[in-house]
Scaffold this active site. Structure first.
Site, short mmCIF file in Angstrom:
data_model
loop_
_atom_site.label_atom_id
_atom_site.label_comp_id
_atom_site.label_asym_id
_atom_site.label_seq_id
_atom_site.Cartn_x
_atom_site.Cartn_y
_atom_site.Cartn_z
N ASP A 23 0.85 -1.19 0.00
CA ASP A 23 0.00 0.00 0.00
C ASP A 23 0.89 1.25 0.00
O ASP A 23 2.06 1.19 0.38
CB ASP A 23 -0.89 -0.05 1.25
CG ASP A 23 -1.71 1.20 1.44
OD1 ASP A 23 -2.46 1.55 0.51
OD2 ASP A 23 -1.59 1.83 2.50
N ASP A 81 -0.24 5.17 0.85
CA ASP A 81 -0.46 6.13 1.95
C ASP A 81 -0.51 5.41 3.29
O ASP A 81 -1.34 4.52 3.50
CB ASP A 81 -1.79 6.87 1.74
CG ASP A 81 -1.82 7.68 0.45
OD1 ASP A 81 -1.53 8.87 0.52
OD2 ASP A 81 -2.12 7.10 -0.60
N ASP A 134 -1.75 -0.86 5.94
CA ASP A 134 -1.91 -0.23 7.25
C ASP A 134 -3.35 -0.16 7.70
O ASP A 134 -3.63 0.44 8.74
CB ASP A 134 -1.33 1.19 7.22
CG ASP A 134 -2.18 2.14 6.37
OD1 ASP A 134 -2.55 1.76 5.25
OD2 ASP A 134 -2.47 3.25 6.83
#
Length: 227
Positions: A13, A15, A176
């Protein structure tokens, strides 16, 4: 589950996992709000709005609600304001998290295929990865508007698996957020989560993932290249 996991490819991922983009996303959001005559928001608030793409971030910033739906005319005015603002702030205070470059180098040295899979629009994803000098690490990049669906739908992960000609169980996603965990589980892939990202303000330790890893570099110690 036994470690190290046998893996052929790693998807990561953007961001909150590779890059701490919240400061620049927040600056752009507040520039938009100011132009609309609205009160600016704290970084921590906007950080909790990150994760489901820019349109969702704009909606949340306008309404102060994770599921808020602003007036359609207001949203129509706000979107181009935000996009213009974010073009200006894209890589001002954004930085790679500790262990990211070391992790990417270790994965490359280990022979893993690499993909960046993000909900961010391609118009921002590619310039951002290029500015951070991370783009060349990745064999493919799947952005939020590359396909009809984005995370938490498994489509981006399955698309990357098809491109790599591997089965989903041979792939690891490092992310995240709940978006990442749900997408990986739906795809039938392994998933590690980092504790330093955004996850829309929720506790990452509540996610259904195979491991919580303090950094991307530490994640490399829990996998091995399968043939």
């Amino acid at each position: 589950m036994h470690f190290p996991l046998p893996i052929k490819a790693v998807m990561i991922d953007l961001d909150g996992t590779l890059l701490d983009t919240a400061p620049d996303l927040a600056t752009a959001a507040n520039m938009m709000l100011k132009e609309l005559g609205k009160a600016e928001l704290p970084l921590e608030t906007i950080q909790s709005y990150i994760g489901k793409g820019i349109e969702k971030l704009v909606k949340r910033s306008l309404t102060g609600d994770l599921d808020g739906e602003p007036d359609s005319d207001l949203l129509r005015r706000a979107m181009p304001l935000y996009e213009r603002s974010y073009e200006k702030t894209l890589y001002v205070d954004t930085r790679a998290y500790p262990g990211v470059r070391e992790g990417l180098n270790a994965l490359r040295a280990g022979g893993f295929r690499l993909a960046c899979v993000t909900n961010k629009a391609e118009a921002f994803t590619l310039p951002l990865l290029r500015a951070a000098e991370l783009l060349d690490y990745f064999d493919i990049v799947v952005s939020g508007d590359s396909l009809p669906k984005k995370k938490p739908d498994p489509m981006p992960l399955l698309h990357a698996c098809e491109r790599f000609e591997i089965q989903p169980h041979d792939m690891l996603l490092v992310g995240d957020s709940l978006n990442d965990a749900q997408a990986a589980r739906a795809a039938g892939s392994h998933v590690f989560c980092v504790p330093y990202g955004y996850n829309e303000g929720r506790d990452v330790y509540e996610l259904d993932c195979d491991a919580i890893v303090p950094s991307l570099y530490e994640a490399t110690k829990l996998i091995q290249k399968s043939s």
